[in-house]
Design a protein around this motif. Structure first.
Motif, mmCIF file in Angstrom:
data_model
loop_
_atom_site.group_PDB
_atom_site.id
_atom_site.type_symbol
_atom_site.label_atom_id
_atom_site.label_comp_id
_atom_site.label_asym_id
_atom_site.label_seq_id
_atom_site.Cartn_x
_atom_site.Cartn_y
_atom_site.Cartn_z
ATOM 1 N N ARG A 1 -3.448 -16.196 -44.755
ATOM 2 C CA ARG A 1 -3.929 -17.275 -43.885
ATOM 3 C C ARG A 1 -3.065 -17.368 -42.628
ATOM 4 N NH1 ARG A 1 -4.312 -20.091 -48.941
ATOM 5 N NH2 ARG A 1 -6.489 -20.409 -49.572
ATOM 6 N N HIS A 2 -1.757 -17.288 -42.816
ATOM 7 C CA HIS A 2 -0.836 -17.379 -41.678
ATOM 8 C C HIS A 2 -1.046 -16.203 -40.722
ATOM 9 C CE1 HIS A 2 2.789 -18.226 -39.404
ATOM 10 N NE2 HIS A 2 3.178 -16.969 -39.592
ATOM 11 N N SER A 3 -1.154 -14.996 -41.264
ATOM 12 C CA SER A 3 -1.346 -13.813 -40.415
ATOM 13 C C SER A 3 -2.682 -13.855 -39.689
ATOM 14 C CB SER A 3 -1.257 -12.541 -41.261
ATOM 15 O OG SER A 3 0.021 -12.397 -41.834
ATOM 16 N N SER A 4 -3.704 -14.405 -40.349
ATOM 17 C CA SER A 4 -5.019 -14.465 -39.706
ATOM 18 C C SER A 4 -5.009 -15.433 -38.531
ATOM 19 C CB SER A 4 -6.097 -14.865 -40.717
ATOM 20 O OG SER A 4 -5.949 -16.206 -41.134
ATOM 21 N N LYS A 5 -4.209 -16.494 -38.611
ATOM 22 C CA LYS A 5 -4.084 -17.427 -37.483
ATOM 23 C C LYS A 5 -3.520 -16.717 -36.261
ATOM 24 C CE LYS A 5 -3.577 -22.157 -39.182
ATOM 25 N NZ LYS A 5 -2.637 -23.296 -39.323
ATOM 26 N N ILE A 6 -2.505 -15.888 -36.490
ATOM 27 C CA ILE A 6 -1.887 -15.152 -35.389
ATOM 28 C C ILE A 6 -2.876 -14.163 -34.777
ATOM 29 C CG2 ILE A 6 -0.041 -13.538 -34.792
ATOM 30 C CD1 ILE A 6 1.607 -14.786 -37.053
ATOM 31 N N SER A 7 -3.695 -13.533 -35.619
ATOM 32 C CA SER A 7 -4.633 -12.516 -35.130
ATOM 33 C C SER A 7 -5.703 -13.109 -34.227
ATOM 34 C CB SER A 7 -5.306 -11.804 -36.311
ATOM 35 O OG SER A 7 -6.296 -12.628 -36.906
ATOM 36 N N SER B 1 -7.560 -11.689 -29.592
ATOM 37 C CA SER B 1 -8.812 -10.930 -29.571
ATOM 38 C C SER B 1 -10.042 -11.776 -29.268
ATOM 39 C CB SER B 1 -8.998 -10.226 -30.921
ATOM 40 O OG SER B 1 -8.845 -11.151 -31.973
ATOM 41 N N ALA B 2 -9.879 -12.901 -28.588
ATOM 42 C CA ALA B 2 -11.019 -13.762 -28.286
ATOM 43 C C ALA B 2 -11.743 -13.284 -27.031
ATOM 44 C CB ALA B 2 -10.558 -15.198 -28.109
ATOM 45 N N MET B 3 -13.081 -13.367 -27.060
ATOM 46 C CA MET B 3 -13.905 -12.968 -25.921
ATOM 47 C C MET B 3 -15.189 -13.790 -25.962
ATOM 48 S SD MET B 3 -15.383 -9.137 -25.019
ATOM 49 C CE MET B 3 -13.808 -8.372 -25.376
ATOM 50 N N ASN B 4 -15.461 -14.528 -24.904
ATOM 51 C CA ASN B 4 -16.679 -15.326 -24.830
ATOM 52 C C ASN B 4 -16.800 -16.299 -26.006
ATOM 53 O OD1 ASN B 4 -19.145 -16.135 -23.683
ATOM 54 N ND2 ASN B 4 -20.316 -14.671 -24.921
ATOM 55 N N GLY B 5 -15.660 -16.812 -26.458
ATOM 56 C CA GLY B 5 -15.673 -17.769 -27.557
ATOM 57 C C GLY B 5 -15.743 -17.144 -28.934
ATOM 58 N N TRP B 6 -15.824 -15.820 -29.000
ATOM 59 C CA TRP B 6 -15.876 -15.111 -30.279
ATOM 60 C C TRP B 6 -14.590 -14.308 -30.457
ATOM 61 C CZ3 TRP B 6 -20.299 -14.466 -33.627
ATOM 62 C CH2 TRP B 6 -21.435 -15.183 -33.219
ATOM 63 N N ILE C 1 -10.848 -13.384 -42.691
ATOM 64 C CA ILE C 1 -10.209 -14.590 -43.230
ATOM 65 C C ILE C 1 -10.154 -15.689 -42.170
ATOM 66 C CG2 ILE C 1 -8.056 -15.520 -44.170
ATOM 67 C CD1 ILE C 1 -7.624 -12.735 -45.424
ATOM 68 N N ALA C 2 -9.948 -15.310 -40.908
ATOM 69 C CA ALA C 2 -9.961 -16.304 -39.827
ATOM 70 C C ALA C 2 -11.309 -17.005 -39.759
ATOM 71 C CB ALA C 2 -9.649 -15.628 -38.495
ATOM 72 N N GLY C 3 -12.380 -16.249 -39.980
ATOM 73 C CA GLY C 3 -13.701 -16.860 -39.978
ATOM 74 C C GLY C 3 -13.940 -17.736 -41.187
ATOM 75 N N GLU D 1 -11.636 -19.166 -43.270
ATOM 76 C CA GLU D 1 -10.690 -20.261 -43.488
ATOM 77 C C GLU D 1 -10.604 -21.246 -42.329
ATOM 78 O OE1 GLU D 1 -8.606 -20.840 -46.379
ATOM 79 O OE2 GLU D 1 -10.258 -19.596 -47.104
ATOM 80 N N PHE D 2 -10.848 -20.782 -41.108
ATOM 81 C CA PHE D 2 -10.613 -21.641 -39.948
ATOM 82 C C PHE D 2 -11.860 -21.867 -39.096
ATOM 83 C CE2 PHE D 2 -6.594 -19.399 -40.892
ATOM 84 C CZ PHE D 2 -5.857 -20.500 -41.316
ATOM 85 N N GLY D 3 -13.024 -21.429 -39.607
ATOM 86 C CA GLY D 3 -14.273 -21.754 -38.947
ATOM 87 C C GLY D 3 -14.511 -21.072 -37.622
ATOM 88 N N HIS D 4 -13.919 -19.901 -37.408
ATOM 89 C CA HIS D 4 -14.130 -19.178 -36.158
ATOM 90 C C HIS D 4 -15.295 -18.198 -36.289
ATOM 91 C CE1 HIS D 4 -10.554 -20.507 -33.891
ATOM 92 N NE2 HIS D 4 -10.027 -20.659 -35.099
ATOM 93 N N SER D 5 -15.947 -17.931 -35.172
ATOM 94 C CA SER D 5 -17.026 -16.946 -35.146
ATOM 95 C C SER D 5 -16.440 -15.577 -34.819
ATOM 96 C CB SER D 5 -18.078 -17.335 -34.105
ATOM 97 O OG SER D 5 -18.753 -18.511 -34.503
ATOM 98 N N ILE D 6 -16.842 -14.569 -35.600
ATOM 99 C CA ILE D 6 -16.260 -13.229 -35.476
ATOM 100 C C ILE D 6 -17.361 -12.227 -35.142
ATOM 101 C CG2 ILE D 6 -14.707 -11.559 -36.531
ATOM 102 C CD1 ILE D 6 -13.595 -14.386 -36.608
ATOM 103 N N PHE D 7 -17.070 -11.337 -34.198
ATOM 104 C CA PHE D 7 -17.985 -10.258 -33.829
ATOM 105 C C PHE D 7 -17.363 -8.941 -34.283
ATOM 106 C CE2 PHE D 7 -19.221 -6.920 -30.791
ATOM 107 C CZ PHE D 7 -20.596 -6.957 -30.932
ATOM 108 N N PHE D 8 -18.089 -8.187 -35.124
ATOM 109 C CA PHE D 8 -17.582 -6.943 -35.691
ATOM 110 C C PHE D 8 -18.278 -5.749 -35.038
ATOM 111 C CE2 PHE D 8 -17.181 -10.199 -38.946
ATOM 112 C CZ PHE D 8 -15.873 -10.031 -39.388
#
Length: 451
Positions: free
Chosen positions: A26-32, A36-41, A57-59, A61-68
Motif C-alpha cells: 500500500r505504501h509503495s503504491s502511494k509513491i508510484s 505517472s499521472a496523465m490527464n487525471g489517470w 493496488i493504487a486503483g 486501495e485509493f480509488g484512482h483510475s488507472i490506464f494500462f
C-alpha cells in the motif's frame, strides 16, 4: 510457510525473492501514483510486472483510475489514447488492447466490476487466498485481473518476476523453490511449453508436482490433447475458463471432467447466439443454443472504443442489444456447459466448405511431439492451399513427426479433407498478447516452403 501478511513475492535481479507485506505494498503504491499521472489517470505502461502491481493496488486501495498499455504501444499511441479518456468521479481501469482482432481499442471497467468478477470466479474455482504465480505480460488484462486483483481481494499473495519466455521452463525449478507458489494462471502456449520440457527434464517435472496444486487456463482455447498430456504427466488438475476483455469472466470449469469445455456459466451471466458474425442483436438469439456467442455479465465494460474513435462510444444496458455484447467466438451451450469452437473470423472457406481450424489443430496437437499447430488458407501458384503448420519438440526427428501427422490426417475419420500440406516451423506468428495470428500464415508458408 509464508505469513498471511505477505502479499507479494518479488523476484530481484539476483534471482531471489523479497517478501512484501500488504501494508508495504500500500505504501509503495502511494509513491508510484505521483510519477505517472496523465490527464487525471495513472498511466501504467512498459514491461515491469512490479510497477503494474503497484498501479493496480493504487486503483483498488485509493480509488484512482488507472490506464494500462502494453509495451508494444508507442508513446504517441499511449498519449493519444489517454487524451480521449473520459473524466470519472469513480475509480476505473482502462485497457489499451488489440485482443484477437488486431485492431487497437480502449476498454474501460469500473474498479468494482473487476473486484466482483474476481470474487465470482473464486467462488467457482478454489483460487482465493492462494499463492498465485504471475507469468502474463505486464499491463495485460489477464495478468491484472487474474493474477493481481484476484489474489489481492481474496487475501492471497502473488509471485511477480519476469513474464513467461522460452527460458521460463528451464528457470522454473529454482523459481518455484524460492517462491513456493501454489497455483498458476497459464495460457495454452505456456501449458504446452511447460509440459513438453517437463517430459524430458526430471527436475522441472518434480518441481511442478511438488508446488502447484492447480493450473487454470486463460486467454485462448485450450485443446483436449494439451490438457490431457499435461495432467497425465504432472498429475496437476487443469481447469478451463472463458472470458473477454469486455465481459471479464463468462464461464469456468469447477472440476475436472471427461468432457472438455469452458465450464458452466458464472452466476448471473447469460448467453445468446447469432447465426452470422455480421448479425445485429435480436431477441430470437436467446432461443438458440449455438452460433456466434453474445454474452451478458454483471461485470461488463462501461466504455468500449476503437483507438481512433472520438468521442468514445458508451455502451450500457439500455442499448438495443439488451446488454448483450458479441464475443467474436463461435460456440454452443450443451448440458449447462459452454463449448467454444473457434473465433468467428477464423473460419476457413475452402473448396466450398466451411472448415474450423481448431478441429485440425486439436488432431495435430494429439501427437505428443507437436507443441502447437496452426491451420491457415494460403495462396500458392494461383491455388488456395489448406496448410497446417506444426512446431515440434524434437528437432532431430522433426521430419519424422511431420510425416506421422501427415499420415494421421490420411486416415482420420472427421469426414473432412486432409490438409494440402503439413509443414514444420520453429514458431507460429502471434499477436502481442501471445495468441496465434493466422493472418501471418501466408508469410510463414513462403518462408517454410522455401526451406
Amino acid at each position: 510457510m509464508l505469513s498471511k501478511e505477505v502479499a507479494c513475492l518479488r523476484q530481484m535481479p539476483s534471482g531471489h525473492f523479497d517478501r512484501i507485506t500488504r501494508e508495504s505494498l500500500r505504501h509503495s503504491s502511494k509513491i508510484s501514483m505521483d510519477a505517472s499521472a496523465m490527464n487525471g489517470w495513472i498511466v501504467s505502461e512498459g514491461d515491469d510486472q512490479w510497477q503494474t502491481l503497484l498501479h493496480v493496488i493504487a486503483g483498488l486501495e485509493f480509488g484512482h483510475s488507472i490506464f494500462f498499455a502494453g509495451s508494444i504501444y508507442s508513446q504517441d499511441e499511449v498519449e493519444a489514447a489517454v487524451a480521449r479518456l473520459p473524466s470519472s468521479e469513480t475509480a476505473r481501469f482502462a485497457f489499451l488492447t488489440s485482443g484477437s482482432t488486431g485492431k487497437p481499442k480502449t476498454v474501460i471497467h469500473s474498479t468494482e466490476a473487476l473486484v466482483q468478477a474476481a470474487i465470482a470466479l473464486s467462488d467457482a474455482i478454489p483460487l482465493g487466498g492462494r499463492r498465485m504465480h504471475h507469468l502474463f505480460p505486464p499491463n495485460y488484462m489477464a495478468g491484472v485481473l487474474n493474477c493481481v486483483v484476484l489474489p489481492w481481494v481474496t487475501e492471497g499473495s502473488v509471485v511477480v518476476g519476469s513474464p513467461f519466455s522460452f527460458r521460463t521452463p528451464l528457470e522454473m525449478p529454482f523459481i518455484l523453490g524460492e517462491s513456493q507458489s501454489e497455483v498458476a494462471w497459464l495460457s495454452p502456449r505456456m501449458i504446452r511449453s511447460l509440459g513438453t520440457v517437463a517430459r524430458h527434464q526430471v527436475q522441472l517435472r518434480e518441481s511442478l508436482q511438488r508446488h502447484w496444486t492447480l493450473v487454470v487456463s486463460a486467454t485462448g482455447p485450450l485443446d483436449l490433447a494439451t490438457r490431457d498430456a499435461f495432467m497425465e504427466l504432472l498429475q496437476i488438475p487443469v481447469l478451463n475458463t472463458y472470458g473477454t476483455t469486455e465481459h471479464l469472466f463468462i464461464s469456468a470449469e469447477k472440476q475436472e471432467s471427461d468432457k472438455f469445455s469452458c465450464g458452466s456459466l458464472i452466476a448471473k451471466n447469460e448467453l445468446a447466439f447469432a447465426t452470422q458474425l455480421e448479425d445485429d442483436f435480436s431477441e430470437n438469439f436467446l432461443e438458440r443454443s449455438s452460433g456466434v456467442v453474445w454474452a451478458k455479465t454483471p461485470f461488463m465494460a462501461t466504455v468500449v472504443a476503437e483507438a481512433n474513435q472520438d468521442p468514445m462510444a458508451v455502451r450500457d444496458d439500455a442499448s438495443p442489444t439488451l446488454g448483450f455484447w458479441q464475443t467474436g467466438d463461435v460456440g454452443r451451450l450443451h448440458g449447462g456447459c459452454l463449448y467454444i469452437d473457434h473465433r468467428a473470423d477464423d473460419m476457413v472457406v475452402w473448396d466450398g466448405m466451411n472448415i474450423s481450424p481448431r478441429i485440425y489443430e486439436d488432431f495435430a496437437n494429439g501427437n505428443r511431439s507437436v507443441i502447437e499447430s496452426m491451420l491457415s488458407l494460403v495462396s500458392h501458384k494461383g491455388r488456395d492451399l489448406l496448410v497446417l503448420f506444426a512446431v515440434t519438440s524434437d528437432e532431430k526427428s522433426r521430419s519424422g513427426v511431420i510425416e506421422e501427422v501427415w499420415q494421421g490426417f490420411g486416415t482420420w475419420d472427421m469426414n473432412l479433407p486432409a490438409p494440402s500440406r503439413v509443414l514444420s516451423v520453429e514458431e507460429l506468428p502471434r499477436t502481442h498478447t501471445g495468441k496465434i495470428n493466422r493472418r501471418g500464415g501466408q508469410h510463414l508458408f513462403l518462408t517454410a516452403a522455401s526451406q
